[in-house]
Design an enzyme around this catalytic site. Structure first.
Site, PDB file in Angstrom:
ATOM      1  N   HIS A 467       0.832  -1.207   0.000  1.00 40.76           N
ATOM      2  CA  HIS A 467       0.000   0.000   0.000  1.00 40.76           C
ATOM      3  C   HIS A 467       0.873   1.266   0.000  1.00 40.76           C
ATOM      4  CE1 HIS A 467      -3.717   2.251   1.335  1.00 40.76           C
ATOM      5  NE2 HIS A 467      -2.770   3.097   1.704  1.00 40.76           N
ATOM      6  N   GLU A 468       1.794   1.343   0.941  1.00 38.00           N
ATOM      7  CA  GLU A 468       2.622   2.545   1.046  1.00 38.00           C
ATOM      8  C   GLU A 468       3.528   2.688  -0.175  1.00 38.00           C
ATOM      9  OE1 GLU A 468       1.670   4.649   3.069  1.00 38.00           O
ATOM     10  OE2 GLU A 468       0.507   3.348   4.396  1.00 38.00           O
ATOM     11  N   HIS A 471       1.619   4.490  -2.861  1.00 36.18           N
ATOM     12  CA  HIS A 471       1.667   5.949  -2.708  1.00 36.18           C
ATOM     13  C   HIS A 471       3.020   6.473  -3.189  1.00 36.18           C
ATOM     14  CE1 HIS A 471      -2.097   6.605  -0.634  1.00 36.18           C
ATOM     15  NE2 HIS A 471      -1.785   5.863   0.405  1.00 36.18           N
ATOM     16  N   HIS A 474       3.223   6.642  -6.876  1.00 33.93           N
ATOM     17  CA  HIS A 474       2.409   7.766  -7.352  1.00 33.93           C
ATOM     18  C   HIS A 474       3.233   9.051  -7.292  1.00 33.93           C
ATOM     19  CE1 HIS A 474      -1.890   9.732  -7.019  1.00 33.93           C
ATOM     20  NE2 HIS A 474      -1.399   9.811  -8.229  1.00 33.93           N
TER      21      HIS A 474
END
Ligand SMILES: [Zn+2]
Length: 684
Positions: A467-468, A471, A474
């Site tokens: 998940h991290e 980010h 991104h």
């Protein structure tokens, strides 16, 4: 100025000198950078020359660049390598930095400069990112009341002051009323059902407070353990009741605060030209309108309800199977308890059994391999870079085809006493496409290694790293020329798409086989364990979904429809809305709203934004179907995701970005399938 010349916070550097930064640098650096930012602001506001995008819009953005860089580092150090002096230094500079930042959009001269530029021919002909930046900047000023008359501005300022006072008091009341409750159990036989870890924690809490027996509180670990495991229904009922009426009486009463906050938010929205607070908040998000968010939740609700009813029937039947045909009706304080027993009966699955397959180093390397393949990048560790702790690792991300350095990041995975809890990603530097690389970080508090064993993670922890890292990609793969529109600076209901989609690779056999290997034998996860983990994933999925939907619906109803005159008492109104989403009959004085900090602990917070959680889940499940169809390692789909989503930041409307990747608007179906709620739904 010898001190300032050597102050490592003053100049933006790609290789941050963590080995040199000390608490004593903070105050002089921030003072200097504040002076610099103020001077830039005043110069821009006073500039009477011909305005251009560069000398006006980019200059506007540059006002706070150095200040934000330095503050980012200081805040970061305070959260990952804290010590009293750095905390004191941060606290000393924080108020003047916040005051300066909130003064920018209230600066009338600056607003005039931006408007003057907006009237120029160049501005009229802007396209793409530059046009979006100008529009967004003007919207930001307007939302701060730039276009109001003097009386309107004064009223807006009053509203904002009252909102911050009230919301701060709201969150204090929740904290204080939560702390005000304790339950001390002296009779050990009443602890039946609780796991040893919960009993030990309750004993520890009693010892700390100097009371005999076992002490329980309304803090999440204690409360959840009681509701899930304690056999004594009378105690469960008592604690549930205390929890559900927090902050509704005496000195910590939030009931009037809630009504007043709603009233002020509505007034603020009207003053700024919006129908209601939801439209104000959602205007620049992907959903754009409160009504759109509401329709979205209503749709999901209709599709979830049949499964919800079936799950609730099954739970009641399960209770009868344990207690006979006359078993009582399930009450709210019974739900978690019987659900846990039902889970244990249905699934012979222990999450701990997965740990040996998730040694951290292998997981991280596997993750780099997977996303390297999918997005056409190469992630490689680098040594010799200054870090804030010896545990921290540093990596460079290169474009596989061109070899260019796209960005670099720090990874700090283990808990320490000087580090805050949770997992997060943050940005140090936002690069410029083809010119400057990005710099970011990911942090976690994962299971650390033991003396004779590597760090073995839970499956949830593995999802957290993915998940991290989503980010982080991104941020790192962004190719946007305007800093404030780059990377993860996207609307709330879009920001979790790149992160949540990565979690899907933690559930696919093919991708798991790349990194989930037994730390001693190298074996992949056995098939029966893999099947069990997937079955357990959807247990009571409809209840979980209805719970999230209930908060989202309540949030929007309060911020769109609620009127004290027509609807009466707000706690009662909330209870009426929540009841159909609840698996059991809510008590008449049920008042979770009085402790709903997401909505009321800050002037905006998640107010009118709670729907974003489900919205983002729909996006990630839906977008992942393209990888499902073309293969989870599909470079072709991966490059389209990279180009249309990861590279674009907020340079276009997220709804357009999504359409450019999917070729259509989001569809609920993939989330329903993933949550086990699609069996009876017809395929369109
Ligand atoms: Zn996230």
């Amino acid at each position: 100025m010898p001190l300032q010349e050597s102050n490592p916070l003053l100049d933006i550097q790609f290789r941050i000198p963590f080995d040199r930064i000390r608490a004593e640098h903070v105050e002089p650096a921030i003072e200097e950078l504040l002076r610099d930012a103020r001077a830039k602001l005043e110069a821009l506001a006073a500039d009477t020359g011909p305005p251009t995008f560069e000398n006006t819009m980019l200059a506007y953005e540059a006002i706070t660049e150095r200040l934000e860089y330095a503050m980012g580092i200081v805040r970061h150090l305070e959260s990952v390598a804290t010590y009293p002096e750095i905390r004191a230094a941060l606290n000393a500079v924080q108020p003047s930095v916040s005051a300066f930042q909130s003064s920018i959009l209230l600066h009338e001269g600056l607003w005039k400069t931006v408007q003057r530029y907006a009237r120029m021919e160049e501005a009229q002909n802007l396209t793409g990112t530059r046009l979006r930046f100008l529009k967004k900047t003007m919207d930001d000023f307007r939302r701060q009341g730039a276009e109001l008359d003097a009386a309107g501005k004064a009223r807006l300022a009053q509203i904002d002051v009252e909102l911050s006072t009230l919301t701060m008091r709201f969150s204090e009341h929740v904290l204080d009323s939560t702390h005000a409750f304790e339950l001390v159990i002296a009779d050990e036989s009443k602890l039946r059902g609780l796991p040893p870890s919960a009993i030990a924690a309750a004993r520890q809490s009693a010892v700390t407070k100097g009371v005999p027996g076992w002490r329980f509180t309304l803090q999440a670990p204690s409360y959840v353990a009681l509701m899930t495991h304690l056999d004594d229904a009378g105690i469960r009922r008592e604690v549930y009741h205390a929890y559900s009426v927090r902050a509704t009486s005496g000195e910590f009463d939030n009931r009037e605060i809630v009504t007043r906050v709603l009233e002020l938010r509505r007034e603020k929205a009207r003053l700024l030209g919006f129908a209601d607070f939801a439209d104000l908040v959602i205007d620049d998000r992907m959903a754009h309108k409160g009504e759109r968010a509401q329709e979205f939740l209503d749709n999901l609700r209709v599709k979830t309800e049949p499964y919800f009813a079936a799950e609730n029937r099954a739970l009641q039947e399960f209770r009868r199977s344990l207690e006979g045909p006359d078993a009582a009706v399930i009450e709210p304080w019974d739900v978690g308890y019987y659900a846990e027993k039902q889970r244990a009966a249905l699934y012979d699955f222990d999450e701990e059994a997965l740990r040996p397959y998730f040694p951290l180093q292998r997981v991280v390397e596997g993750m780099f391999t997977i996303f390297g393949r999918v997005f056409g990048i190469v992630v490689e560790a680098q040594s010799g870079v200054p870090v804030w702790d010896q545990q921290v690792k540093y990596y460079a991300i290169r474009d596989e085809a061109e070899g260019t350095l796209l960005g670099a990041f720090y990874a700090d995975f283990y808990p320490r006493e000087n580090k805050r809890g949770g997992a997060w990603m943050d940005a140090f530097l936002t690069g410029l496409p083809g010119i400057k690389p990005h710099l970011g970080l990911i942090c976690g508090n994962l299971t650390p290694p033991l003396a004779d064993r590597p760090a073995l993670l839970t499956h949830r922890e593995v999802e957290t790293i993915f998940h991290e890292f989503g980010h982080l990609l991104h941020h790192s793969l962004s190719r946007v020329e305007v800093r404030s529109l780059a990377g993860t600076n996207v609307p709330w209901d879009f920001v979790e798409l790149p992160s949540q989609i990565m979690e899907n690779w933690c559930w696919e056999r093919e991708s798991l086989d790349l990194f989930a290997r037994h730390y001693e034998t190298g074996e992949r996860i056995p098939e029966d364990l893999f099947v069990k983990m997937n079955r357990a994933r959807t247990f009571r999925g409809a209840n979980a979904q209805m719970r999230q939907l209930s908060f989202g619906v309540l949030d929007l109803m309060l911020h769109r429809k609620y009127s004290p005159l027509q609807d009466g008492d707000v706690m009662e109104y909330a209870r009426r809305i929540l009841q159909p989403f609840s698996p059991a009959r809510l008590p008449p004085d049920y008042a979770m709203l009085a402790a709903f900090t997401h909505l009321f602990a800050s002037p905006v917070g998640y107010g009118a934004g709670y729907y974003s959680y489900k919205w983002a889940e729909v996006l990630d499940a839906d977008a992942f179907t393209r990888f499902r169809q073309s293969g989870v390692f599909s470079r072709e789909v991966g490059m389209q995701f990279r180009e249309n989503i990861l590279a674009k930041g907020n340079s276009q409307d997220p709804a357009e970005l999504y359409r450019s990747f999917m070729g259509r608007d989001p569809d609920l179906k993939a989330l329903l399938v993933r949550s086990g709620l699609a069996e009876f739904q017809s395929v369109p």
